[in-house]
Design a protein around this motif. Structure first.
Motif, PDB file in Angstrom:
ATOM      1  N   SER A  44       0.854  -1.078  -0.474  1.00 15.92           N
ATOM      2  CA  SER A  44      -0.131   0.273  -0.536  1.00 15.92           C
ATOM      3  C   SER A  44       0.749   0.952  -0.198  1.00 15.92           C
ATOM      4  O   SER A  44       2.345   0.920  -0.083  1.00 15.92           O
ATOM      5  CB  SER A  44      -0.864  -0.120   1.176  1.00 15.92           C
ATOM      6  N   LEU A  45       0.820   2.564  -0.265  1.00 14.94           N
ATOM      7  CA  LEU A  45       1.108   3.772   0.456  1.00 14.94           C
ATOM      8  C   LEU A  45       0.861   3.783   1.745  1.00 14.94           C
ATOM      9  O   LEU A  45       0.791   2.790   2.378  1.00 14.94           O
ATOM     10  CB  LEU A  45      -0.194   4.780  -0.454  1.00 14.94           C
ATOM     11  N   LEU A  46       2.159   4.834   1.381  1.00 15.54           N
ATOM     12  CA  LEU A  46       3.254   5.064   2.795  1.00 15.54           C
ATOM     13  C   LEU A  46       1.632   6.074   2.725  1.00 15.54           C
ATOM     14  O   LEU A  46       2.668   6.715   3.347  1.00 15.54           O
ATOM     15  CB  LEU A  46       4.431   5.120   3.086  1.00 15.54           C
ATOM     16  N   LYS A  47       0.772   6.253   3.832  1.00 16.56           N
ATOM     17  CA  LYS A  47      -0.340   7.060   4.667  1.00 16.56           C
ATOM     18  C   LYS A  47      -1.723   5.835   5.393  1.00 16.56           C
ATOM     19  O   LYS A  47      -0.997   4.495   5.024  1.00 16.56           O
ATOM     20  CB  LYS A  47      -0.362   7.566   3.271  1.00 16.56           C
ATOM     21  N   HIS A  66       6.534   6.184  -6.024  1.00 12.95           N
ATOM     22  CA  HIS A  66       6.517   7.303  -6.286  1.00 12.95           C
ATOM     23  C   HIS A  66       5.761   8.333  -6.960  1.00 12.95           C
ATOM     24  O   HIS A  66       5.230   9.395  -5.896  1.00 12.95           O
ATOM     25  CB  HIS A  66       8.250   7.817  -6.116  1.00 12.95           C
ATOM     26  N   ALA A  67       5.672   8.523  -7.949  1.00 16.80           N
ATOM     27  CA  ALA A  67       4.771   9.313  -8.168  1.00 16.80           C
ATOM     28  C   ALA A  67       3.482   8.722  -7.860  1.00 16.80           C
ATOM     29  O   ALA A  67       1.846   9.671  -7.772  1.00 16.80           O
ATOM     30  CB  ALA A  67       4.739   8.527 -10.200  1.00 16.80           C
ATOM     31  N   VAL A  68       2.348   7.658  -7.653  1.00 15.00           N
ATOM     32  CA  VAL A  68       1.130   7.633  -6.926  1.00 15.00           C
ATOM     33  C   VAL A  68       1.519   8.946  -5.981  1.00 15.00           C
ATOM     34  O   VAL A  68       0.426   9.104  -5.087  1.00 15.00           O
ATOM     35  CB  VAL A  68       1.189   6.229  -7.164  1.00 15.00           C
ATOM     36  N   HIS A  69       2.788   8.445  -5.174  1.00 19.68           N
ATOM     37  CA  HIS A  69       2.495   8.680  -3.871  1.00 19.68           C
ATOM     38  C   HIS A  69       2.401  10.205  -3.727  1.00 19.68           C
ATOM     39  O   HIS A  69       1.802  10.763  -3.310  1.00 19.68           O
ATOM     40  CB  HIS A  69       4.011   8.435  -3.458  1.00 19.68           C
ATOM     41  N   LEU A  70       2.625  10.608  -4.484  1.00 11.73           N
ATOM     42  CA  LEU A  70       3.102  12.659  -4.601  1.00 11.73           C
ATOM     43  C   LEU A  70       1.286  12.409  -4.978  1.00 11.73           C
ATOM     44  O   LEU A  70       1.039  13.982  -4.371  1.00 11.73           O
ATOM     45  CB  LEU A  70       3.757  12.770  -6.427  1.00 11.73           C
ATOM     46  N   LEU A  71       0.772  11.555  -5.335  1.00  9.38           N
ATOM     47  CA  LEU A  71      -0.649  11.739  -6.162  1.00  9.38           C
ATOM     48  C   LEU A  71      -1.272  11.912  -5.240  1.00  9.38           C
ATOM     49  O   LEU A  71      -2.221  13.338  -4.654  1.00  9.38           O
ATOM     50  CB  LEU A  71      -1.516  11.384  -7.080  1.00  9.38           C
ATOM     51  N   PRO A 123      -0.005  17.512  -8.404  1.00  7.98           N
ATOM     52  CA  PRO A 123      -1.117  17.624  -9.936  1.00  7.98           C
ATOM     53  C   PRO A 123      -0.743  16.456 -10.372  1.00  7.98           C
ATOM     54  O   PRO A 123       0.567  16.387 -10.847  1.00  7.98           O
ATOM     55  CB  PRO A 123      -1.077  19.036 -10.716  1.00  7.98           C
ATOM     56  N   GLY A 124      -1.653  15.575 -11.303  1.00  4.45           N
ATOM     57  CA  GLY A 124      -0.788  14.501 -11.923  1.00  4.45           C
ATOM     58  C   GLY A 124       0.241  13.119 -11.528  1.00  4.45           C
ATOM     59  O   GLY A 124       0.025  12.560 -11.947  1.00  4.45           O
ATOM     60  N   GLY A 125       0.437  13.669  -9.795  1.00  5.30           N
ATOM     61  CA  GLY A 125       0.961  12.477  -9.673  1.00  5.30           C
ATOM     62  C   GLY A 125       2.716  13.078 -10.475  1.00  5.30           C
ATOM     63  O   GLY A 125       3.793  11.307 -10.526  1.00  5.30           O
ATOM     64  N   ALA A 126       3.023  13.956 -11.051  1.00  4.51           N
ATOM     65  CA  ALA A 126       4.485  13.988 -12.301  1.00  4.51           C
ATOM     66  C   ALA A 126       5.421  13.665 -11.151  1.00  4.51           C
ATOM     67  O   ALA A 126       5.863  14.334  -9.720  1.00  4.51           O
ATOM     68  CB  ALA A 126       3.975  14.954 -12.680  1.00  4.51           C
ATOM     69  N   GLU A 127       6.716  13.297 -11.223  1.00  2.00           N
ATOM     70  CA  GLU A 127       7.777  12.985 -10.513  1.00  2.00           C
ATOM     71  C   GLU A 127       8.558  14.320 -10.808  1.00  2.00           C
ATOM     72  O   GLU A 127       8.487  15.179 -11.646  1.00  2.00           O
ATOM     73  CB  GLU A 127       8.749  12.245 -11.725  1.00  2.00           C
ATOM     74  N   ALA A 183      10.776  13.028  -2.279  1.00  2.55           N
ATOM     75  CA  ALA A 183      10.824  13.849  -1.913  1.00  2.55           C
ATOM     76  C   ALA A 183      10.428  13.349  -0.777  1.00  2.55           C
ATOM     77  O   ALA A 183       9.744  13.200   0.332  1.00  2.55           O
ATOM     78  CB  ALA A 183       9.752  15.633  -2.258  1.00  2.55           C
ATOM     79  N   VAL A 184       9.074  12.273  -1.373  1.00  4.37           N
ATOM     80  CA  VAL A 184       8.000  11.744  -0.080  1.00  4.37           C
ATOM     81  C   VAL A 184       8.752  10.504  -0.389  1.00  4.37           C
ATOM     82  O   VAL A 184       8.582  10.179   1.622  1.00  4.37           O
ATOM     83  CB  VAL A 184       6.687  11.330  -1.064  1.00  4.37           C
ATOM     84  N   PHE A 185       9.470   9.813  -0.020  1.00  2.00           N
ATOM     85  CA  PHE A 185      10.835   8.755  -0.015  1.00  2.00           C
ATOM     86  C   PHE A 185      11.522   9.217   1.291  1.00  2.00           C
ATOM     87  O   PHE A 185      11.638   8.883   2.430  1.00  2.00           O
ATOM     88  CB  PHE A 185      10.979   8.256  -0.997  1.00  2.00           C
TER      89      PHE A 185
END
Length: 544
Positions: free
Chosen positions: A79-82, A109-114, A119-123, A130-132
């Protein structure tokens, strides 16, 4: 695509797990259920982690922790780290004395950004994660020293290879196509002029945030798989949710970049599961593997494997009693060539032919071990297979050499002997009768014929259908009947069936695990004056 796509997909599964195995040395490993199932089928299971040097393998749970002699931890999550996943990791780390933590997440990581509002989960530029990196700092805080080591990585642990040509996604076992009720919930939060007229009008941006993240996670995992296969896909979709998933994959930025350089081509077909509910609840198949999955209890935490009772093969007789506490067997035997070949037969052959293959493999294994087996011709029976398998019981060398094969043989024996297996033919006959009746009369007549068969727990015999069975039959009926004409006659027939089912559920001394899942967070309340069901949230009841 060129080459063998099945072999390439299996190699991609194992390659993803090699990242985890490389970090497992001298670590205690915590694995969530979906990732455990992927490892279970991809090869090695918990044993693979231990062989790679892991000190212990534990459930991903707040009730687990490491000990003082275990300074390194590896977390493997689907799952997400959330949210809950973060809470569990924090609880485990805080209760332990780790100095080195590695977290593998199956979500990119792109999905973590989303998930965090990008916006859009772009890297971000320059490949920054950054999230990791922020989560690595949290890990050091929880370990109590910012100089300790923390790593967060993405590993595409998406697939569980049930067979060389069948892969499942355990993390998405609950992802189900939308229904008209979902459309009503979506429209409830929209202004009148912007409400959707049908499910076909929905697009990705109109879905609830949780569903968007789930779809994007699936798309990201598929993209990782296609990247390993160097595939440029052409997508086809049948059903509302499938169209949305296919569209999101087509527009996914990382997928567009991959398709520019991919060397192979493949066609990918997405199909909503609601379009084949009849097949899911019907009993028309003649696959032995399907019956094994249907009647044997599920392996805890797994959606695609069962528990095989090993007592017949491993029970030890003491002076006082038989010691029959033994870990259950299972169907997944990825490192046993003979067991893999037999499993393919159970999946692909008709039951009669598959049972004969079971006997052939068992006889060959006994012959190789010089066991005194007598080959008999004619029909194969569970009793015959049991007599053969007992030859292995007191031969530890033979047990070790053929343990994978023997687990599949025991699964076959137990499925053929299971009382539910006898019901299979009864279900099949009843379903054929229903099809005939539906063709000749309206659905109210079919429901009226079904009504007398709904009996409470005290009235049922072994041959009668349970409440769970009737729910399966009702799904089958409404799946094959097509468009239903509303009217007073239908309302009356459905009302009587509902009343009988509710009374049956209330009379059950204990609800099965499936019925508990269906009822969810609600408690049934009914009495003689109540017609139908009344759902009361648990939190509103002081004493349940």
């Amino acid at each position: 695509m060129s080459g063998c796509p099945a072999a390439a997909a299996l190699a991609a599964c194992r390659q993803a797990w090699e990242q985890v195995l490389a970090k497992a040395k001298r670590a205690v490993v915590f694995v969530d259920a979906a990732c455990a199932e992927s490892l279970h089928w991809a090869g090695g299971g918990a044993g693979g982690l231990l062989e790679a040097g892991a000190l212990n393998v534990k459930e991903f749970s707040s009730f687990e922790a490491g000990v003082a002699e275990q300074p390194k931890a590896v977390f493997v999550v689907s799952s997400l780290l959330k949210g809950r996943a973060v809470d569990i990791i924090r609880d485990i780390v805080s209760l332990s004395r780790f100095q080195y933590c590695v977290v593998f997440t199956a979500v990119s990581h792109a999905v973590h950004l989303l998930a965090h509002g990008a916006p859009g989960g772009a890297e971000p530029e320059a490949g920054s994660q950054a999230v990791f990196e922020q989560f690595e700092e949290k890990l050091c805080q929880w370990m109590g020293n910012m100089n300790y080591t923390a790593e967060v990585r993405h590993a595409p642990l998406l697939l569980a290879p049930i067979s060389p040509h069948l892969f499942v996604t355990p993390a998405f076992a609950s992802l189900f196509p939308m229904t008209p009720q979902d459309l009503a919930r979506i429209n409830a939060s929209r202004p009148e002029k912007k409400k959707f007229g049908s499910l076909n009008d929905l697009d990705f941006s109109s879905l609830p945030p949780e569903l968007q993240l789930q779809i994007r996670t699936l798309v990201s995992g598929l993209n990782s798989l296609f990247e390993c296969l160097s595939v440029r896909e052409e997508c086809f979709a049948i059903g509302t949710l499938s169209k949305i998933i296919a569209g999101d994959l087509a527009n996914y930025s990382q997928a567009r970049n991959r398709r520019k350089t991919a060397q192979n081509r493949a066609s990918v077909i997405f199909i909503d599961r609601t379009l084949d509910l009849t097949g899911a609840v019907g009993h028309h198949g003649d696959s032995l593997a399907e019956k094994i999955f249907s009647v044997l209890p599920r392996l805890p935490g797994h959606a695609n494997d069962v528990m095989v009772n090993m007592v017949e093969l491993t029970a030890l007789q003491t002076k006082d009693e038989t010691c029959n506490i033994i870990a259950p067997g299972c169907l997944a035997q990825p490192n046993d060539p003979a067991a893999k070949a037999l499993w393919e037969s159970l999946m692909n052959l008709r039951q009669k032919e598959a049972v004969m293959e079971v006997r052939r493999h068992l006889v060959e294994a006994a012959s190789r071990e010089n066991l005194p087996i007598k080959m008999s011709m004619g029909r194969v029976t569970p009793e015959q297979l049991s007599s053969y398998i007992k030859l292995f019981k007191n031969n530890s060398k033979a047990l070790r050499n053929h343990r994978g094969l023997l687990q599949l043989v025991l699964a076959t024996i137990q499925a053929l002997k299971h009382p539910q297996n006898a019901k299979w033919d009864s279900f099949l006959a009843f379903e054929r009768l229903l099809l005939q009746n539906i063709g000749e009369s309206e659905i109210p007549s079919v429901l009226n014929e079904l009504l007398p068969m709904i009996k409470s727990h005290n009235e049922r015999t072994a041959n009668d259908y349970t409440a769970e069975d009737f729910l399966v039959l009702l799904v089958y009926i409404y799946s094959v009947v097509g468009e239903i004409k509303a009217g007073k006659e239908l309302d009356k027939a459905e009302g009587e069936v509902k009343k009988a089912l509710v009374q049956t559920l209330c009379d059950e001394p204990e609800l099965s695990s499936l019925l508990q899942k269906i009822t969810g967070e609600f408690i049934f309340q009914c009495n003689e004056k109540t017609v139908g069901m009344k759902f009361v949230p648990k939190e509103s009841i002081e004493t349940a």
